[in-house]
Design a protein around this motif. Sequence first.
Motif, short mmCIF file in Angstrom:
data_model
loop_
_atom_site.label_atom_id
_atom_site.label_comp_id
_atom_site.label_asym_id
_atom_site.label_seq_id
_atom_site.Cartn_x
_atom_site.Cartn_y
_atom_site.Cartn_z
N THR A 2 0.81 -1.22 0.00
CA THR A 2 0.00 0.00 0.00
C THR A 2 0.84 1.27 0.00
O THR A 2 0.31 2.35 0.22
N HIS A 5 -3.38 4.68 -4.40
CA HIS A 5 -4.36 3.68 -4.86
C HIS A 5 -5.70 3.92 -4.18
O HIS A 5 -5.78 4.63 -3.18
N ASP A 50 -8.82 1.37 -2.62
CA ASP A 50 -8.84 -0.02 -2.15
C ASP A 50 -9.73 -0.90 -3.01
O ASP A 50 -10.78 -0.46 -3.50
N HIS A 110 -5.19 6.97 -1.55
CA HIS A 110 -4.37 7.06 -0.34
C HIS A 110 -3.04 6.35 -0.54
O HIS A 110 -2.88 5.57 -1.49
FE LIG Z 1 -5.23 0.91 0.89
#
Ligand SMILES: [Fe+2]
Length: 268
Positions: free
Chosen positions: A99, A103, A105, A244
């Motif tokens: 992460t 991106h 989710d 995020h």
């Molecule tokens: Fe994420």
Amino acid sequence: MTKRSPIEIRPLSPAVGAEVVGLDLSQPIDGESFGRLVQAFTDHCLLVFPAQQLEPAAQWSFGCLWGEPLVVPYLAPHAVTGFPGILRVPNMGKAETLTENWHFDSAFFEEPPPIAILAAQELPPIGGDTMWSNMYRAYEALSPAMQLLLGQVRAAFTGTRVDDGERRDVVTMHPVVRIHPVTGKRALAIGRIESVPHLEGMTPDESRPIIEFLYRHVARPEFVHRHHWRRGDVVMWDNRCLLHYAVHDYGDAPRLLHRMTVLGAPCT
Ligand SMILES: [Fe+2]
């Protein structure tokens, strides 16, 4: 005279985020206060609730106010005991972290989930910030010609699903410009070239520079809020209009967040 909701909404940056002060999420939330949260969430896309120390049962109750919780059977080994819809997010180490890039989710889902709620349990002494970027602003900052082009294009989002114990690579097409179902506003939806390898109907040579340009564009500082986690923080965000980025700069220090994902439109 009716009692005024005691909560205070303090914007964190012009682009994204507001802090909500004066609310204990472990207690029932009155209708007026919840209405103000819904409005603040619509306006700021990211809400920070400081000093909560939220237990899983209270996180679950709070999340259920916003819609149906997502429970993914194959993620059960990562769930908090007794709460299959609340996942433990520990320090996996920098090399294993997926992460540390911009991106949204579950981008490879047919319908990526709209809301995520993180409750801090343990934090490193320093570092481990999370950044969010406002994709309404990113879209609005593009030239009219680029907006017109992107408005007709879908992108391939790749990921891995686990069905009946089998890992399967998945590619799902989504519009690069999506219309938020609550606000009706347009927001950019993109990721790095490794997870968004091409645009529909274009060759790789045509797609790549556009994807790489957009990936740089979404990180412009004026779209971004960088959150420095404090003990007890609860943070919720709208996965439909924000990207995020989880900064992994804390080595082997322990860090644990509890994550809940919520489907569906907010309750009103
Ligand atoms: Fe994420």
